[in-house]
Design a protein around this motif. Sequence first.
Motif, PDB file in Angstrom:
ATOM      1  N   LEU A 230       0.821  -1.208   0.000  1.00  0.00           N
ATOM      2  CA  LEU A 230       0.000   0.000   0.000  1.00  0.00           C
ATOM      3  C   LEU A 230       0.857   1.261   0.000  1.00  0.00           C
ATOM      4  O   LEU A 230       1.829   1.363   0.735  1.00  0.00           O
ATOM      5  N   THR A 231       0.481   2.219  -0.841  1.00  0.00           N
ATOM      6  CA  THR A 231       1.108   3.532  -0.795  1.00  0.00           C
ATOM      7  C   THR A 231       0.526   4.307   0.383  1.00  0.00           C
ATOM      8  O   THR A 231      -0.494   3.920   0.965  1.00  0.00           O
ATOM      9  N   THR A 232       1.151   5.437   0.726  1.00  0.00           N
ATOM     10  CA  THR A 232       0.645   6.239   1.848  1.00  0.00           C
ATOM     11  C   THR A 232      -0.771   6.755   1.587  1.00  0.00           C
ATOM     12  O   THR A 232      -1.621   6.692   2.478  1.00  0.00           O
ATOM     13  N   PRO A 233      -1.098   7.276   0.385  1.00  0.00           N
ATOM     14  CA  PRO A 233      -2.494   7.681   0.129  1.00  0.00           C
ATOM     15  C   PRO A 233      -3.469   6.507   0.245  1.00  0.00           C
ATOM     16  O   PRO A 233      -4.588   6.681   0.736  1.00  0.00           O
ATOM     17  N   GLU A 234      -3.065   5.320  -0.197  1.00  0.00           N
ATOM     18  CA  GLU A 234      -3.945   4.152  -0.082  1.00  0.00           C
ATOM     19  C   GLU A 234      -4.132   3.749   1.378  1.00  0.00           C
ATOM     20  O   GLU A 234      -5.247   3.405   1.808  1.00  0.00           O
ATOM     21  N   ALA A 235      -3.034   3.804   2.147  1.00  0.00           N
ATOM     22  CA  ALA A 235      -3.132   3.502   3.576  1.00  0.00           C
ATOM     23  C   ALA A 235      -4.067   4.493   4.258  1.00  0.00           C
ATOM     24  O   ALA A 235      -4.907   4.112   5.094  1.00  0.00           O
TER      25      ALA A 235
END
Length: 781
Positions: A230-235
């Motif tokens: 997961l990327t930070t925006p997805e997290a």
Amino acid sequence: MPISPTPPRPAPVRRGPAPVRNGRFQAFTRTMWLLFGGGLLAFILYVSAVNVNFMNLFGRMPNLRTLENPKSELASEIYSADGVLLGKYFRENRTPVDYKDLPQNVIDALIATEDVRFEQHSGIDFKGLFAIPYYLLSGRSRGSSTLTQQVAKVLFRTREDLNDGTLNSDGKLGLLITKTKEWLLAIKLERNYTKREILRMYLNTVDYGSNAFGINTAAKTFFNKSPKQLTTPEAATLVGIVNAPSRFSPAAHPVRSKRRRNWVLQQMVRANYLSADEMRRDTTQAIVLHYSVENSAQGLAPYFRTEVAKYLQTWARETDHDLYADGLKIYTTLDSRMQVYAEKAVAEHLALQQKWFSAQWKGQLPWRDENGKVIPNFLATSMRRTQRYKSLMERYDGNRDSVNYYLRHKYRMTVFSWQGEREMLMSPMDSLDYYKRYLRAGFLAVNPLNGYIKAWVGGPNYKFFKFDHVRQGKRQPGSTFKPIVYTAAIDQGYSPCFPRPDVATTFPGEAGRPPYTPHNFEGGYSGRTFTLRQALARSMNSITAWLVYKLGPETVVAYAKRLGITSPIDPVPAVGFGASDCSIYELCGAYGTFVNKGVHTTPIMVTRIEDKNGNELRQFVAQTKEALSEETAYVMTNMLQASTTEPGGTSTILHTGFKFPFQIGAKTGTTSNYSDAWFMGITPDLVCGMWVGGEDRSIHFRTGAYGQGARLALPLYGIFMKKVIADKNISINTQPFPAPAAPLTIELDCSKYYGSMQRDTIPYDQKLTQPSTNDLDDKDI
């Protein structure tokens, strides 16, 4: 002059009000201390009463053992023999991950959003708790539950399972009691677990909506990723969901979800987990979903997985396990590669057959009686057997006018087609009419040497056709039952080379039944003599009827039972032609006995089960029994090969058309009016059985050119085997069938007896015009 001494000052005069004021203050102070002490004592007594559930007023609390071993519902996973995850069983779709597999961006986003002082408090954030009045007075709402309290709420179901006290029914008081329990449990959790363990419990239990429980399932459902990817925006998107899954779902409310995600990113900046520049970059990104909600219809082998679940329910009850909540690992016999080829073969074959079927009945009703006439009120009668009809009758107290209105009211619905799912405006009656016109199929592949099921396809598409035609469905097997008659004959001393003329055999009438004379496929009799080997290869009814007459129907039934047919079989003259229903599952077990040197092996689905920690709970082995002598079994294997090699055999196309260069035993089957088309194929370590037909026996092709087993079922086997043989990673035995260790006492080479018997080289049940695709419309379903 002497100085006179200073006279002493007069003592101050005490005035009345001061002592009174001091006394009141002391009294007030004492009162406040008494109130505080009494309140504190009352609070301690209240908390203690809640903790022990005094007089069952407050509801249960978890004991120490439960607290140390909290249980959340975990999805059980089912695997193929080659290690592929086939699917899951769950009420809450949750698959836990270890702390080491949790990405830091998810942890940071969670703490920044839900509990910024998580590392400092011991279960209750008093600073946040005491700040609530300020936020309420300023018109802002603010929660005070720590992550630990939320774990207690979800893990121990404080508002469901623990909400059973006498006082819990009172709204505000019940809420206070529930919050008190969550505070107590939070403190106990902090004493028993590390902060990391609490974080892991939270992220593995919380609900993300879309039937996704826990970060692992949520990452897969929304982004088709593992948590680590997961990327930070997805997290931030996923952390933003947990506050209100239905409100902030990116699938249902993308704009609202993006605003929520950006707010989470801002909180990460405030908590120093993210820089302002990183936040500005991340907030500009769109939420790109790869959204897919897991359900039982998805994945490989849904019919097989459904049958495994039925099979394991008894074991689960006996051993106090929950298949849908215990996180079990179930290892099966299925080969995922064979399963893929089986599903593709069924789809490829049925799509073509459906075109022919739709073209043949275009503009006409396909449900016909034995004389070819339309069955009156067929759909109305069929509808009355459905659950929808029964539910409507119950809802409207048997008012047929109301029921009929809703049965004919049109709705927008998604329907199946071989060109893909379609959105159509249909009433329930329209839908019933639509699906009744679809051909169905069942396919099963089994290793006869150990009983391992390798592929299982129960129908065209599990999402739209739940009925399983492998084991649940039972139809007349037609001529695929004949090898059981010939097995009994071999055991009774008949040789494959025994000659018998093609003439009528009449069974005398009895018990009110008229005399019965079975006819050959084409209706007449040639009068020529054939060996039993030839007769089985050509599937001749006349010679099979004579064997049943000589052996007796009861003997045939007894052999069917020995070979594993468990369905009821009537001992009637027509028994040799498959007059009694049975399943593909049963027939595969029977044919496997021939290949497995006379040992019947019940097909098996599961090899072992492990608990969530990898501890083995049970191993499964196939049930076996000696059913035939090794010699009889080998003779029958040899006779079944005649169907593919003898001139006039019903399955010669496997060598002449599909060009298979190895030995194959085979048998076709067709029932009256072409209602059922069957095929059974055997090789040294693979038995395949298949059936094709309509949902109802009255729905079928008009002629044998389309509806007989050699045309409607056999090609499915050819398509499947072509795919399997082409895959070099799948090892199946294409060597000759192994002969018995002891010398044979039964003669197999019948060629010297043929002489003038062998003239016709074309199978009499294949002297029909080949189906043509010239009259097919591409729009036909």
